[in-house]
Motif scaffolding. Structure first.
Motif, PDB file in Angstrom:
ATOM      1  N   THR A  88      41.279  -6.125 -52.271  1.00  0.00           N
ATOM      2  CA  THR A  88      40.524  -6.065 -53.603  1.00  0.00           C
ATOM      3  C   THR A  88      39.729  -7.321 -53.588  1.00  0.00           C
ATOM      4  O   THR A  88      38.489  -7.305 -53.912  1.00  0.00           O
ATOM      5  CB  THR A  88      41.305  -6.211 -54.833  1.00  0.00           C
ATOM      6  N   GLY A 131      35.198  -7.537 -53.360  1.00  0.00           N
ATOM      7  CA  GLY A 131      34.407  -7.928 -54.295  1.00  0.00           C
ATOM      8  C   GLY A 131      33.351  -9.143 -53.502  1.00  0.00           C
ATOM      9  O   GLY A 131      32.276  -8.908 -53.807  1.00  0.00           O
ATOM     10  N   SER A 183      30.634   0.011 -56.470  1.00  0.00           N
ATOM     11  CA  SER A 183      31.251  -0.814 -56.628  1.00  0.00           C
ATOM     12  C   SER A 183      32.883  -0.432 -56.540  1.00  0.00           C
ATOM     13  O   SER A 183      33.254   0.669 -56.917  1.00  0.00           O
ATOM     14  CB  SER A 183      31.350  -1.508 -57.945  1.00  0.00           C
ATOM     15  N   GLU A 236      36.373  -1.311 -57.356  1.00  0.00           N
ATOM     16  CA  GLU A 236      37.173  -2.413 -58.160  1.00  0.00           C
ATOM     17  C   GLU A 236      38.622  -2.597 -57.390  1.00  0.00           C
ATOM     18  O   GLU A 236      39.330  -3.535 -57.800  1.00  0.00           O
ATOM     19  CB  GLU A 236      37.516  -1.849 -59.623  1.00  0.00           C
ATOM     20  N   HIS A 237      39.367  -1.679 -56.886  1.00  0.00           N
ATOM     21  CA  HIS A 237      40.607  -2.019 -56.035  1.00  0.00           C
ATOM     22  C   HIS A 237      40.344  -1.071 -54.830  1.00  0.00           C
ATOM     23  O   HIS A 237      39.682  -0.319 -54.607  1.00  0.00           O
ATOM     24  CB  HIS A 237      41.436  -1.388 -56.813  1.00  0.00           C
ATOM     25  N   LYS A 260      40.235   2.976 -54.965  1.00  0.00           N
ATOM     26  CA  LYS A 260      39.040   3.422 -55.047  1.00  0.00           C
ATOM     27  C   LYS A 260      38.259   3.398 -53.674  1.00  0.00           C
ATOM     28  O   LYS A 260      37.334   4.382 -53.391  1.00  0.00           O
ATOM     29  CB  LYS A 260      38.057   2.678 -56.153  1.00  0.00           C
TER      30      LYS A 260
END
Length: 108
Positions: free
Chosen positions: A11, A15, A73, A75-76, A79
């Motif tokens: 994760t 990012g 994007s 998030e984790h 996904k």
């Protein structure tokens, strides 16, 4: 939860990658490659006869599309894997359509 540290690392790398870190991109690819390979192998298995696409090729095409996507994007990692699976499916559908199109255009 033995996977907790791994999930956090992925994760965090997601990012950093989305923020433009090439180092994070390389490390992320190395960490998630085995899981992507399993997803790709499942997608390719049992396709139409004569399919020449290998799981490795599917992974690389998927990775390129993910890298080129700007608005997404993740998030984790869940996904991210879901999106990767959807992109793999789109690649396979696009190839099937192109193959059918070639058959229709073949001279008789």
């Amino acid at each position: 939860m033995a996977d907790g540290g791994k999930a956090k690392d992925i994760t965090q790398l997601l990012g950093e990658w989305r923020q433009g870190s090439r180092e994070a991109q390389a490390e992320l690819f190395e960490k998630i490659y085995p899981e992507l390979r399993q997803i790709a192998a499942n997608r390719v298995r049992g396709l139409w006869p004569g399919v020449t696409l290998r799981p490795t090729e599917l992974i690389h095409e998927t990775w390129i599309r993910l890298a080129e996507s700007r608005g997404m994007s993740f998030e984790h990692r869940g996904k991210f894997y879901s999106m990767a699976a959807v992109i793999m499916r789109h690649i396979l559908v696009d190839r099937a359509r192109a193959r059918r199109s070639q058959k229709r255009q073949a001279p008789e």
